[in-house]
Enzyme design. Structure first.
Site: not given
Length: 153
Positions: A27-29
């Protein structure tokens, strides 16, 4: 309305790089900001080894609301981006058709304002991805990166 910070919660793709890299993905922003012309500047952060790398893209709006285009300077691929469904406060479902000289692929992204999203939203993402012709092994709910991804943001 899509502006601000999102977490990429789900990713589905039938491209070769996805098959190779899916076990590494986390998961990343993504931070989206609007330009004066109504285009979207998209800063996606993704894990590369033990560090986060940011890639900036400019999504150009089209005549149709919720649809944008982007051409990758690096790969020469053309992206047709469609914001399929969003309530702006909680989630956004985005489908992208990617075409390049070697063929085309489909990518579906599920963005969330928080690191958790209800099972119903995750199921919606899975069902929509299947509807795009993606198989279950091409659909991934991304694991959280923990705190490492939030430093220096």
């Amino acid at each position: 309305q899509l502006t601000g910070r999102w977490y990429s919660i789900g990713l589905a793709s039938n491209s070769d790089w996805f098959k190779e890299k899916r076990h590494l993905m986390k998961m990343c922003t993504t931070i989206i900001s609007a330009t004066a012309e109504g285009n979207l500047e998209v800063a996606s952060t993704y894990p590369k080894g033990d560090q986060c790398v940011t890639r900036n893209s400019l999504y150009t709006k089209t005549e149709q609301p919720g649809r944008f285009t982007y051409t990758s300077p690096r790969w020469g691929s053309k992206h047709n981006i469609h914001v399929v469904d969003t309530n702006y406060k909680e989630y956004a479902l985005v489908a992208t058709q990617i075409s390049k000289s070697t063929g085309s692929s489909t990518m579906v992204l599920l963005y969330s304002r928080t690191k958790e999203l209800s099972p119903e939203r995750l199921e919606m993402f899975t069902q929509f991805s299947r509807g795009q012709g993606l198989t279950d092994d091409e659909i991934l709910i991304l694991p959280q990166t923990g705190e490492a991804g939030s430093t220096g943001m």
